[in-house]
Scaffold this motif. Structure first.
Motif, PDB file in Angstrom:
ATOM      1  N   PRO A  14      -2.982  -6.225  10.579  1.00  0.00           N
ATOM      2  CA  PRO A  14      -2.672  -5.077   9.721  1.00  0.00           C
ATOM      3  C   PRO A  14      -2.602  -5.481   8.256  1.00  0.00           C
ATOM      4  N   THR A  18      -1.733   0.155   9.676  1.00  0.00           N
ATOM      5  CA  THR A  18      -0.938  -0.448  10.747  1.00  0.00           C
ATOM      6  C   THR A  18      -1.668  -0.388  12.079  1.00  0.00           C
ATOM      7  N   ASN A  34      -0.224   2.426   6.455  1.00  0.00           N
ATOM      8  CA  ASN A  34       1.158   1.960   6.442  1.00  0.00           C
ATOM      9  C   ASN A  34       1.955   2.843   5.472  1.00  0.00           C
ATOM     10  N   GLU A  35       2.928   3.564   5.983  1.00  0.00           N
ATOM     11  CA  GLU A  35       3.706   4.475   5.151  1.00  0.00           C
ATOM     12  C   GLU A  35       4.634   3.746   4.183  1.00  0.00           C
ATOM     13  N   LYS A  36       4.806   2.437   4.376  1.00  0.00           N
ATOM     14  CA  LYS A  36       5.637   1.644   3.469  1.00  0.00           C
ATOM     15  C   LYS A  36       4.827   1.065   2.308  1.00  0.00           C
ATOM     16  N   TYR A  84      -1.573  10.177   6.027  1.00  0.00           N
ATOM     17  CA  TYR A  84      -1.595   8.782   6.428  1.00  0.00           C
ATOM     18  C   TYR A  84      -2.611   8.426   7.511  1.00  0.00           C
ATOM     19  N   TYR A 160       6.514  -8.309   6.353  1.00  0.00           N
ATOM     20  CA  TYR A 160       5.767  -8.527   7.586  1.00  0.00           C
ATOM     21  C   TYR A 160       5.557 -10.017   7.860  1.00  0.00           C
TER      22      TYR A 160
END
Length: 189
Positions: A14, A18, A34-36, A84, A160
């Motif tokens: 990723p 993700t 990836n929402e972050k 997303y 991560y």
């Protein structure tokens, strides 16, 4: 990009996505973003940044025929499904690794450009620092001499495990060396 490739195992990991899935047609891929993930200006990375990237790379106003052609003939579509999820479509069916490599796109910050590329795009933006999603940002430059990148504090990707022990250098400086191979060799020594 959307995914990264492990240099040792050659497995896909990723990055800005993700999750990913292959379309049945052999030329489409679906990515869950990836929402972050954040740009260095703090705004989230969304599907709008990918659809904008496609429009940008196709625009004659960026004055780059290679990108214009590649993102018209090789990458034929980027479609958003909400904020997303995106689908990226290549022109022809490919083996899975080849497809993933060829549609592993980098977004462009739609909000930074106001969602459009104007006729004066090159003159307006060529010496400005575009926000980035990566662990480093362009901090300064000396035209014709050097580029200096600095590590992003609190980069979203540090959380991560696959980024652990990567991107450890605080500052990267790239210098332009002119004068031929002898001069370059002297810098090396």
């Amino acid at each position: 990009g959307l995914v990264d490739n492990n240099g040792e195992t050659k497995e896909w990991m990723p990055a800005l996505a993700t999750h990913w899935a292959f379309g049945a047609d052999g030329k489409s891929m679906y990515f869950k973003l990836n929402e972050k993930a954040r740009w260095t200006d703090g705004t989230p990375v969304t599907s709008a940044d990918y659809t904008f990237m496609l429009a940008m790379m196709r625009s004659p106003d960026i004055q780059d025929p290679w990108y214009n052609e590649y993102y018209t003939k090789q990458v034929v579509d980027v479609k958003a499904f909400g904020d997303y999820v995106i689908r990226v479509q290549a022109d022809v069916p490919m083996a899975r690794d080849d497809l993933l490599y060829n549609v592993n796109l980098n977004p462009r910050p739609s909000r930074y450009y106001g969602g459009q590329i104007g006729k004066d795009w090159v003159d307006s933006y060529q010496w400005k620092f575009e926000p980035t999603t990566g662990p480093y940002y362009l901090d300064s430059y000396k035209k014709g001499e050097s580029l200096t990148f600095k590590k992003v504090k609190d980069w979203w990707g540090y959380q991560y495990d696959y980024n652990r022990y990567r991107f450890n250098v605080d500052t990267l400086e790239f210098r332009v060396i002119t004068g031929g191979n002898d001069i370059v060799r002297n810098y090396f020594y």
